[in-house]
Design a protein around this motif. Structure first.
Motif, PDB file in Angstrom:
ATOM      1  N   MET A  43       2.212  -7.195  16.020  1.00 40.96           N
ATOM      2  CA  MET A  43       1.790  -8.059  14.917  1.00 40.96           C
ATOM      3  C   MET A  43       1.038  -7.269  13.860  1.00 40.96           C
ATOM      4  O   MET A  43       1.214  -7.502  12.653  1.00 40.96           O
ATOM      5  N   SER A  44       0.195  -6.335  14.290  1.00 42.86           N
ATOM      6  CA  SER A  44      -0.546  -5.532  13.313  1.00 42.86           C
ATOM      7  C   SER A  44       0.408  -4.664  12.504  1.00 42.86           C
ATOM      8  O   SER A  44       0.221  -4.484  11.289  1.00 42.86           O
ATOM      9  N   GLU A  45       1.462  -4.159  13.158  1.00 44.25           N
ATOM     10  CA  GLU A  45       2.442  -3.348  12.431  1.00 44.25           C
ATOM     11  C   GLU A  45       3.198  -4.196  11.413  1.00 44.25           C
ATOM     12  O   GLU A  45       3.425  -3.766  10.281  1.00 44.25           O
ATOM     13  N   GLU A  46       3.567  -5.401  11.813  1.00 41.81           N
ATOM     14  CA  GLU A  46       4.294  -6.278  10.885  1.00 41.81           C
ATOM     15  C   GLU A  46       3.423  -6.680   9.705  1.00 41.81           C
ATOM     16  O   GLU A  46       3.890  -6.721   8.562  1.00 41.81           O
ATOM     17  N   VAL A  47       2.147  -6.974   9.983  1.00 38.66           N
ATOM     18  CA  VAL A  47       1.235  -7.354   8.897  1.00 38.66           C
ATOM     19  C   VAL A  47       1.059  -6.194   7.925  1.00 38.66           C
ATOM     20  O   VAL A  47       1.081  -6.384   6.697  1.00 38.66           O
ATOM     21  N   ARG A  48       0.885  -4.984   8.446  1.00 43.06           N
ATOM     22  CA  ARG A  48       0.699  -3.828   7.564  1.00 43.06           C
ATOM     23  C   ARG A  48       1.939  -3.574   6.706  1.00 43.06           C
ATOM     24  O   ARG A  48       1.832  -3.171   5.550  1.00 43.06           O
ATOM     25  N   GLU A  49       3.127  -3.805   7.281  1.00 42.75           N
ATOM     26  CA  GLU A  49       4.344  -3.540   6.516  1.00 42.75           C
ATOM     27  C   GLU A  49       4.624  -4.620   5.472  1.00 42.75           C
ATOM     28  O   GLU A  49       5.468  -4.431   4.609  1.00 42.75           O
ATOM     29  N   ARG A  50       3.950  -5.754   5.574  1.00 43.74           N
ATOM     30  CA  ARG A  50       4.127  -6.797   4.575  1.00 43.74           C
ATOM     31  C   ARG A  50       3.229  -6.599   3.366  1.00 43.74           C
ATOM     32  O   ARG A  50       3.450  -7.216   2.319  1.00 43.74           O
ATOM     33  N   ILE A 116       6.369  -2.064  -4.045  1.00 43.81           N
ATOM     34  CA  ILE A 116       6.518  -1.032  -3.011  1.00 43.81           C
ATOM     35  C   ILE A 116       5.865  -1.481  -1.707  1.00 43.81           C
ATOM     36  O   ILE A 116       4.721  -1.943  -1.695  1.00 43.81           O
ATOM     37  N   PHE A 117       6.627  -1.326  -0.622  1.00 40.82           N
ATOM     38  CA  PHE A 117       6.133  -1.598   0.732  1.00 40.82           C
ATOM     39  C   PHE A 117       6.088  -0.271   1.481  1.00 40.82           C
ATOM     40  O   PHE A 117       7.092   0.447   1.536  1.00 40.82           O
ATOM     41  N   LEU A 118       4.933   0.037   2.051  1.00 43.08           N
ATOM     42  CA  LEU A 118       4.785   1.285   2.804  1.00 43.08           C
ATOM     43  C   LEU A 118       5.094   1.067   4.286  1.00 43.08           C
ATOM     44  O   LEU A 118       5.005  -0.043   4.791  1.00 43.08           O
ATOM     45  N   LYS A 119       5.459   2.150   4.968  1.00 42.00           N
ATOM     46  CA  LYS A 119       5.638   2.087   6.407  1.00 42.00           C
ATOM     47  C   LYS A 119       4.279   1.911   7.074  1.00 42.00           C
ATOM     48  O   LYS A 119       3.251   2.369   6.558  1.00 42.00           O
ATOM     49  N   ALA A 120       4.284   1.247   8.228  1.00 40.65           N
ATOM     50  CA  ALA A 120       3.022   0.884   8.892  1.00 40.65           C
ATOM     51  C   ALA A 120       2.159   2.105   9.195  1.00 40.65           C
ATOM     52  O   ALA A 120       0.935   2.046   9.098  1.00 40.65           O
ATOM     53  N   ASP A 121       2.776   3.230   9.539  1.00 41.16           N
ATOM     54  CA  ASP A 121       2.005   4.423   9.909  1.00 41.16           C
ATOM     55  C   ASP A 121       1.246   5.019   8.727  1.00 41.16           C
ATOM     56  O   ASP A 121       0.339   5.830   8.927  1.00 41.16           O
ATOM     57  N   GLU A 146      -7.568  -3.541  -4.381  1.00 38.60           N
ATOM     58  CA  GLU A 146      -7.803  -4.680  -3.497  1.00 38.60           C
ATOM     59  C   GLU A 146      -7.103  -4.479  -2.149  1.00 38.60           C
ATOM     60  O   GLU A 146      -7.651  -4.812  -1.087  1.00 38.60           O
ATOM     61  N   GLN A 147      -5.876  -3.933  -2.214  1.00 35.83           N
ATOM     62  CA  GLN A 147      -5.138  -3.689  -0.979  1.00 35.83           C
ATOM     63  C   GLN A 147      -5.850  -2.661  -0.115  1.00 35.83           C
ATOM     64  O   GLN A 147      -5.890  -2.776   1.122  1.00 35.83           O
ATOM     65  N   SER A 153     -10.600  -3.153   5.916  1.00 36.73           N
ATOM     66  CA  SER A 153     -11.098  -4.254   6.740  1.00 36.73           C
ATOM     67  C   SER A 153     -10.177  -4.524   7.925  1.00 36.73           C
ATOM     68  O   SER A 153     -10.639  -4.718   9.054  1.00 36.73           O
ATOM     69  N   ALA A 154      -8.849  -4.505   7.672  1.00 37.67           N
ATOM     70  CA  ALA A 154      -7.895  -4.744   8.753  1.00 37.67           C
ATOM     71  C   ALA A 154      -7.972  -3.654   9.814  1.00 37.67           C
ATOM     72  O   ALA A 154      -7.904  -3.929  11.016  1.00 37.67           O
ATOM     73  N   SER A 155      -8.134  -2.410   9.400  1.00 34.18           N
ATOM     74  CA  SER A 155      -8.214  -1.294  10.351  1.00 34.18           C
ATOM     75  C   SER A 155      -9.442  -1.435  11.259  1.00 34.18           C
ATOM     76  O   SER A 155      -9.361  -1.232  12.470  1.00 34.18           O
ATOM     77  N   LYS A 156     -10.576  -1.816  10.661  1.00 32.00           N
ATOM     78  CA  LYS A 156     -11.786  -1.990  11.461  1.00 32.00           C
ATOM     79  C   LYS A 156     -11.630  -3.139  12.454  1.00 32.00           C
ATOM     80  O   LYS A 156     -12.025  -3.030  13.617  1.00 32.00           O
ATOM     81  N   ASN A 157     -11.034  -4.243  11.982  1.00 27.13           N
ATOM     82  CA  ASN A 157     -10.834  -5.393  12.871  1.00 27.13           C
ATOM     83  C   ASN A 157      -9.882  -5.058  14.008  1.00 27.13           C
ATOM     84  O   ASN A 157     -10.098  -5.455  15.157  1.00 27.13           O
TER      85      ASN A 157
END
Length: 292
Positions: A43-50, A116-121, A146-147, A153-157
Motif C-alpha cells: 500500500m505504501s508503494e502504491e500511494v507513493r507511485e500515485r 510526472i509520476f516517479l517510481k516508488a523507490d 508541497e509534495q 511526513s509519509a516516510s516518517k509515518n
C-alpha cells in the motif's frame, strides 16, 4: 484393564487435537500479522507511485514538447508521464471557470505541461533532492514543494508503522514459540510413561524420540498449511464481501516470504519442543516421573 487403556487413548486423542488446534491458530495469527506487514509495504508503494507533480514544457523556437516528454520518459526514476497540451489545459480551465479564456483574450495563454509520476523507490526525500538537482526542468515544478513535505511526513509515518509491526512480529514469534512448545509438550506429557518404559528396557534416545518428533513435525507442518488455507480463505472472503483484492497490493517477494516462514516456524518450533520434551522424560528419575 480395558477402561484405563480406553481413558488413556481418549486423553491422548484429546491432547493431540488440542495441540493441533493450538498450533494452527498460533500460526494463523502469525501469518496474519506477517500479511499485514506485506500489505503495508504494498500500500505504501502504491500511494507513493500515485503522488505526482506538474512541470511546464518549454515552447521556445525550435523546442519540441513531445520530444521533451519522450526524453523525460526515458529517465530511470520516472514511472509515467502524462502530457497536457495547451488546448487540453484551456478546456479544463473552461470547465472550472465556466467561461473560455481564449475567447476573452483572443489567444491561449496556457502552455503545454507534463504530469510526472516517479517510481516508488525514488520518492524518498533525499532522492527527490538529487532528481531536482539533476533536472533543470523540475526546479520550477508546480506543487513539488508541497509534495516534498508530504513525502517527508509519509516516510516518517511509514517508519513508525513498520517499527511497530516489527515489534508485534517479534513478540508474536515469541508467543508462538511458547504456545507451540506448550501444546507439543502436552502431547509428549501424555506419553511420558511409555517413554520411560522404553528407556528402562534399553531403547536408545534416538529410537524413543524419533516417532514423537516425527509426529510433532508433521502436525506442525499440516497446521501451518491449514493456517495458510485459512488466510487465503479470509482474503477471498474480503474480496467477495468488499470487492477489493488485497493480494493485488502484496509485493510478491515478501508474500512468498510469509508463505515460506509460516510452515518453517511450525516445523522448527515443533521439532525443538518435541525434542526437548522427549529428552526430559527419557532422562527423568523414575520417582519424579510419577509425581508430575
Amino acid at each position: 484393564m480395558g477402561a484405563p487403556k480406553s481413558k488413556q487413548s481418549s486423553t491422548l486423542r484429546y491432547s493431540r487435537l488440542l495441540s493441533f488446534i493450538s498450533i494452527t491458530v498460533t500460526l494463523f495469527m502469525l501469518g496474519a500479522l506477517g500479511l499485514v506487514y506485506v500489505l503495508e509495504q504494498g500500500m505504501s508503494e502504491e500511494v507513493r507511485e500515485r503522488i505526482s507533480f506538474t512541470i511546464e514544457l518549454p515552447e521556445e523556437e525550435g523546442s519540441n514538447p513531445e520530444a521533451t516528454v519522450a526524453e523525460i520518459r526515458r529517465l530511470p526514476y520516472v514511472r509515467e508521464v502524462q502530457m497536457i497540451s495547451a488546448d487540453s489545459a484551456a478546456h479544463s480551465l473552461t470547465n472550472v471557470l465556466g467561461e473560455d479564456p481564449t475567447k476573452i483574450l483572443g489567444y491561449n495563454p496556457l502552455v503545454p505541461m507534463a504530469k510526472i509520476f516517479l517510481k516508488a523507490d525514488y520518492t524518498h526525500p533525499d532522492s527527490i533532492q538529487q532528481i531536482i538537482a539533476s533536472q533543470p526542468l523540475f526546479k520550477t515544478a508546480e506543487g513539488l514543494e508541497e509534495q516534498q513535505g508530504q513525502w517527508v511526513s509519509a516516510s516518517k509515518n511509514l517508519q513508525t508503522i513498520r517499527l511497530v509491526l516489527w515489534i508485534f512480529l517479534g513478540l508474536h514469534l515469541i508467543v508462538s514459540f511458547l504456545q507451540i512448545n506448550t501444546a507439543t509438550g502436552l502431547v509428549i506429557y501424555s506419553q511420558r510413561m511409555r517413554i520411560r518404559t522404553l528407556s528402562l528396557i534399553g531403547a536408545t534416545s534416538s529410537f524413543i524420540g524419533r516417532p514423537f518428533i516425527r509426529r510433532a513435525v508433521l502436525e506442525g507442518f499440516v497446521g501451518a498449511l491449514l493456517a495458510l488455507v485459512l488466510l487465503a480463505g479470509a482474503l477471498f472472503g474480503i474480496e467477495e464481501a468488499f470487492g477489493y483484492s488485497l493480494l493485488r497490493l502484496c509485493p510478491q517477494i515478501p508474500l512468498f516470504g510469509v508463505i515460506i516462514c509460516v510452515p518453517l516456524v511450525g516445523v522448527l518450533v515443533s521439532f525443538v519442543s518435541s525434542s526437548r520434551a522427549t529428552r526430559r522424560y527419557i532422562h527423568m528419575e523414575e520417582g519424579k516421573i510419577h509425581l508430575i
